[in-house]
Design a protein around this motif. Structure first.
Motif, PDB file in Angstrom:
ATOM      1  N   LEU A 402     -12.463   2.548   4.253  1.00  0.00           N
ATOM      2  CA  LEU A 402     -13.214   1.611   3.421  1.00  0.00           C
ATOM      3  C   LEU A 402     -13.326   2.109   1.984  1.00  0.00           C
ATOM      4  N   GLN A 403     -13.601   3.404   1.832  1.00  0.00           N
ATOM      5  CA  GLN A 403     -13.683   3.960   0.478  1.00  0.00           C
ATOM      6  C   GLN A 403     -12.327   3.932  -0.207  1.00  0.00           C
ATOM      7  N   MET A 404     -11.254   4.132   0.575  1.00  0.00           N
ATOM      8  CA  MET A 404      -9.909   4.077   0.015  1.00  0.00           C
ATOM      9  C   MET A 404      -9.620   2.701  -0.567  1.00  0.00           C
ATOM     10  N   TYR A 405     -10.036   1.633   0.119  1.00  0.00           N
ATOM     11  CA  TYR A 405      -9.793   0.288  -0.388  1.00  0.00           C
ATOM     12  C   TYR A 405     -10.477   0.090  -1.746  1.00  0.00           C
ATOM     13  N   VAL A 406     -11.677   0.619  -1.892  1.00  0.00           N
ATOM     14  CA  VAL A 406     -12.388   0.508  -3.167  1.00  0.00           C
ATOM     15  C   VAL A 406     -11.642   1.276  -4.252  1.00  0.00           C
ATOM     16  N   GLU A 407     -11.181   2.469  -3.922  1.00  0.00           N
ATOM     17  CA  GLU A 407     -10.458   3.289  -4.911  1.00  0.00           C
ATOM     18  C   GLU A 407      -9.138   2.641  -5.315  1.00  0.00           C
ATOM     19  N   VAL A 408      -8.425   2.075  -4.350  1.00  0.00           N
ATOM     20  CA  VAL A 408      -7.170   1.390  -4.666  1.00  0.00           C
ATOM     21  C   VAL A 408      -7.446   0.179  -5.547  1.00  0.00           C
ATOM     22  N   ALA A 409      -8.495  -0.561  -5.235  1.00  0.00           N
ATOM     23  CA  ALA A 409      -8.856  -1.716  -6.052  1.00  0.00           C
ATOM     24  C   ALA A 409      -9.118  -1.314  -7.491  1.00  0.00           C
ATOM     25  N   SER A 410      -9.629  -0.100  -7.678  1.00  0.00           N
ATOM     26  CA  SER A 410      -9.966   0.394  -9.016  1.00  0.00           C
ATOM     27  C   SER A 410      -8.797   1.075  -9.708  1.00  0.00           C
ATOM     28  N   GLY A 411      -7.598   1.025  -9.098  1.00  0.00           N
ATOM     29  CA  GLY A 411      -6.407   1.596  -9.727  1.00  0.00           C
ATOM     30  C   GLY A 411      -5.976   2.923  -9.180  1.00  0.00           C
ATOM     31  N   GLY A 412      -6.520   3.330  -8.043  1.00  0.00           N
ATOM     32  CA  GLY A 412      -6.168   4.615  -7.448  1.00  0.00           C
ATOM     33  C   GLY A 412      -4.701   4.700  -7.055  1.00  0.00           C
ATOM     34  N   GLU A 413      -4.202   5.931  -6.963  1.00  0.00           N
ATOM     35  CA  GLU A 413      -2.793   6.187  -6.651  1.00  0.00           C
ATOM     36  C   GLU A 413      -2.533   5.892  -5.167  1.00  0.00           C
ATOM     37  N   ILE A 414      -1.639   4.996  -4.883  1.00  0.00           N
ATOM     38  CA  ILE A 414      -1.484   4.474  -3.537  1.00  0.00           C
ATOM     39  C   ILE A 414      -0.775   5.455  -2.610  1.00  0.00           C
ATOM     40  N   ASP A 415       0.299   6.089  -3.062  1.00  0.00           N
ATOM     41  CA  ASP A 415       1.013   7.033  -2.195  1.00  0.00           C
ATOM     42  C   ASP A 415       0.097   8.173  -1.763  1.00  0.00           C
ATOM     43  N   SER A 416      -0.705   8.662  -2.693  1.00  0.00           N
ATOM     44  CA  SER A 416      -1.646   9.735  -2.373  1.00  0.00           C
ATOM     45  C   SER A 416      -2.674   9.261  -1.360  1.00  0.00           C
ATOM     46  N   ALA A 417      -3.151   8.021  -1.518  1.00  0.00           N
ATOM     47  CA  ALA A 417      -4.133   7.475  -0.584  1.00  0.00           C
ATOM     48  C   ALA A 417      -3.554   7.373   0.817  1.00  0.00           C
ATOM     49  N   ILE A 418      -2.309   6.913   0.934  1.00  0.00           N
ATOM     50  CA  ILE A 418      -1.681   6.780   2.245  1.00  0.00           C
ATOM     51  C   ILE A 418      -1.521   8.139   2.909  1.00  0.00           C
ATOM     52  N   SER A 419      -1.140   9.143   2.124  1.00  0.00           N
ATOM     53  CA  SER A 419      -0.996  10.489   2.659  1.00  0.00           C
ATOM     54  C   SER A 419      -2.326  11.020   3.197  1.00  0.00           C
ATOM     55  N   GLN A 420      -3.402  10.760   2.460  1.00  0.00           N
ATOM     56  CA  GLN A 420      -4.722  11.209   2.909  1.00  0.00           C
ATOM     57  C   GLN A 420      -5.152  10.483   4.176  1.00  0.00           C
ATOM     58  N   LEU A 421      -4.820   9.214   4.266  1.00  0.00           N
ATOM     59  CA  LEU A 421      -5.178   8.453   5.456  1.00  0.00           C
ATOM     60  C   LEU A 421      -4.434   8.964   6.682  1.00  0.00           C
ATOM     61  N   ASP A 422      -3.132   9.237   6.511  1.00  0.00           N
ATOM     62  CA  ASP A 422      -2.355   9.775   7.632  1.00  0.00           C
ATOM     63  C   ASP A 422      -2.910  11.119   8.089  1.00  0.00           C
ATOM     64  N   SER A 423      -3.320  11.940   7.133  1.00  0.00           N
ATOM     65  CA  SER A 423      -3.902  13.249   7.476  1.00  0.00           C
ATOM     66  C   SER A 423      -5.198  13.079   8.257  1.00  0.00           C
ATOM     67  N   ALA A 424      -6.009  12.115   7.845  1.00  0.00           N
ATOM     68  CA  ALA A 424      -7.282  11.876   8.530  1.00  0.00           C
ATOM     69  C   ALA A 424      -7.053  11.389   9.957  1.00  0.00           C
ATOM     70  N   LEU A 425      -6.086  10.493  10.143  1.00  0.00           N
ATOM     71  CA  LEU A 425      -5.774  10.003  11.483  1.00  0.00           C
ATOM     72  C   LEU A 425      -5.248  11.131  12.361  1.00  0.00           C
ATOM     73  N   ALA A 426      -4.377  11.952  11.793  1.00  0.00           N
ATOM     74  CA  ALA A 426      -3.799  13.056  12.556  1.00  0.00           C
ATOM     75  C   ALA A 426      -4.871  14.069  12.968  1.00  0.00           C
ATOM     76  N   GLU A 427      -5.784  14.358  12.055  1.00  0.00           N
ATOM     77  CA  GLU A 427      -6.842  15.334  12.362  1.00  0.00           C
ATOM     78  C   GLU A 427      -7.766  14.808  13.450  1.00  0.00           C
ATOM     79  N   TYR A 428      -8.176  13.558  13.307  1.00  0.00           N
ATOM     80  CA  TYR A 428      -9.069  13.002  14.325  1.00  0.00           C
ATOM     81  C   TYR A 428      -8.343  12.893  15.664  1.00  0.00           C
ATOM     82  N   GLY A 429      -7.108  12.354  15.633  1.00  0.00           N
ATOM     83  CA  GLY A 429      -6.367  12.199  16.873  1.00  0.00           C
ATOM     84  C   GLY A 429      -6.172  13.509  17.606  1.00  0.00           C
TER      85      GLY A 429
END
Length: 437
Positions: A402-429
């Motif tokens: 949810l926070q990532m969507y807000v950051e992307v909406a504000s111009g955040g770097e998308i490739d970096s966001a996707i990498s962080q999301l994959d890391s979060a999924l991998a860690e939790y999984g």
């Protein structure tokens, strides 16, 4: 004995939750249920603020007090705080006797197997209007009693009067939608209002973009991520969806204060015609009809990728009983009572969506939603949301996506966001022992 409505504030470790306590007799006193004296027992029920309907829940309270001797104290935390609040309550053992969750998507978020009482043997299970497997956890148990049926329509909620004034047709393609945005903006209104302060609402637009981009492959792709076969970085449509969302937010058609706009603001502004459209769910249509009865509101699919389908969620609103509840017996008795037509139909009158039970009628379905159910749902013109899959990853969606969507909406770097999301999924999984991680 004359019943009264008391208002107080319930403070917790992380958030404040507004509470309405409708006290009748105090615990241990007798109350009349027909001609029989019975002990009054008190329980607490926590339900999201946007789902709390004062009139219907007051009536349900009075019926429960009179007929089964249970005095329900309602807590309704703000939606933006609800998940974190319940997680904290479960962690500390300071729990409500009953808590609203989305089932089965929230089972992982709240570790249902550890924290909630299994409800498989409750009498209402045999009355379900859908197969019970649809609300079972991976361990085969049911952990919440449904108070709504499956629907979860998400799309564009619009002001019909604005469209009529500007002679706008319902857009069926993305180019047509962008033209609608242009015409509304030229009229001096905000074309599309996003409510980023309530982050759970801002996710809907990019989720629609992703589902539409994948179209008939959506379920297959979500399953491949859940199984660990693919990462988000392996799904080019995910990056495309985030790019399209970012472009929309910088187009000038969206309110400039989208990071601080609220869900309540969005409903009020589209109802008044100050805003032409919002992207939301069927609950917004119902809320607007209740709060702004003079508003003429409609709903259509957001036609990204020229796809004419509604996004849907594979969950229902349910009521769960925490294992740490000190009043489990009374809580379970109340759930069985609330599932009965005399109670649940009161709730569905104000929160008019599909009924979860064969013998409970949803009598007050909004005609806008009824038309959607009769056409898009009946014809299978729906797509699943990625958030249903993310529910298997605990709080990763609420804490990170949810926070990532807000950051992307504000111009955040998308490739970096996707990498962080994959890391979060991998860690939790990995930590949760999910297969494939």
């Amino acid at each position: 004995m004359k019943k009264r409505v008391l208002k107080r504030m319930l403070c917790t470790v992380t958030a404040a939750a507004m509470t309405i306590g409708m006290a009748g007799c105090s615990s241990g006193e007798g109350t009349s249920g027909g001609d029989t004296e019975q002990e009054t027992r008190e329980i607490t029920l926590s339900i999201g603020q946007s789902n709390y309907r004062e009139e219907s829940f007051t009536k349900i309270h009075d019926l429960a007090l009179e007929n089964i001797g249970i005095d329900v104290q309602y807590e309704f935390p703000p939606d933006a705080q609800g998940q974190n609040l319940l997680q904290t309550q479960l962690a500390t053992g300071n729990v409500p006797d009953i808590a609203q969750i989305n089932e089965p998507s929230d089972y992982g978020l709240y570790s249902a197997e550890e924290n909630f009482v299994p409800l498989d043997d409750e009498e209402w299970v045999d009355r379900l209007a859908f197969d019970k497997s649809e609300i079972q956890s991976g361990d085969g148990h049911i952990y919440a009693m449904p108070i709504t049926g499956f629907s979860g329509v998400m799309g564009v909620v619009y002001n019909k009067q604005v469209f009529e004034e500007l002679k706008l047709d319902i857009p069926k393609t993305w180019d047509e939608f962008m033209n609608v945005c242009e015409v509304i903006s030229e009229s001096g209104r905000t074309a599309l209002y996003l409510s980023g302060k309530d982050t759970w609402t801002i996710q809907i637009t990019p989720m629609i973009f992703l589902a539409n981009a994948l179209d008939d492959r959506a379920e297959e792709v979500y399953d491949s991520i859940l199984s660990g076969e693919n990462k988000l970085a392996d799904v080019p449509e995910f990056k495309e969806a985030l790019e399209a969302f970012q472009d929309l937010c910088s187009s000038g058609y969206v309110n400039k204060d989208y990071t601080v706009g609220t869900y309540e603001d969005s409903k009020a502004k589209v109802a008044s015609g100050e805003v032409g459209m919002i992207v939301s769910g069927e609950y917004a249509v119902t809320d607007i009809a209740n709060k702004y009865p003079d508003a003429e509101i409609g709903m259509f699919p957001l036609p990204y990728n020229d796809v004419d389908k509604f996004l849907t969620s594979k969950y229902v609103f349910g009521l769960a009983v925490p294992k740490d509840s000190k009043n489990q017996e009374a809580a379970l008795e109340f759930l069985n009572y609330m599932s009965q037509p005399e109670c649940l139909e009161l709730y569905l009158e104000e929160n008019a969506v599909n009924s979860p039970y064969t013998d409970v009628e949803s009598k007050n379905l909004n005609p806008v939603l009824q038309e959607i159910y009769d056409t898009y749902f009946a014809e299978g013109q729906t797509l699943p949301q990625v958030a249903d899959m993310l529910g298997e990853f605990g709080s990763v969606n609420s804490d990170i996506f949810l926070q990532m969507y807000v950051e992307v909406a504000s111009g955040g770097e998308i490739d970096s966001a996707i990498s962080q999301l994959d890391s979060a999924l991998a860690e939790y999984g990995h930590n949760a022992g999910l297969e494939g991680y």
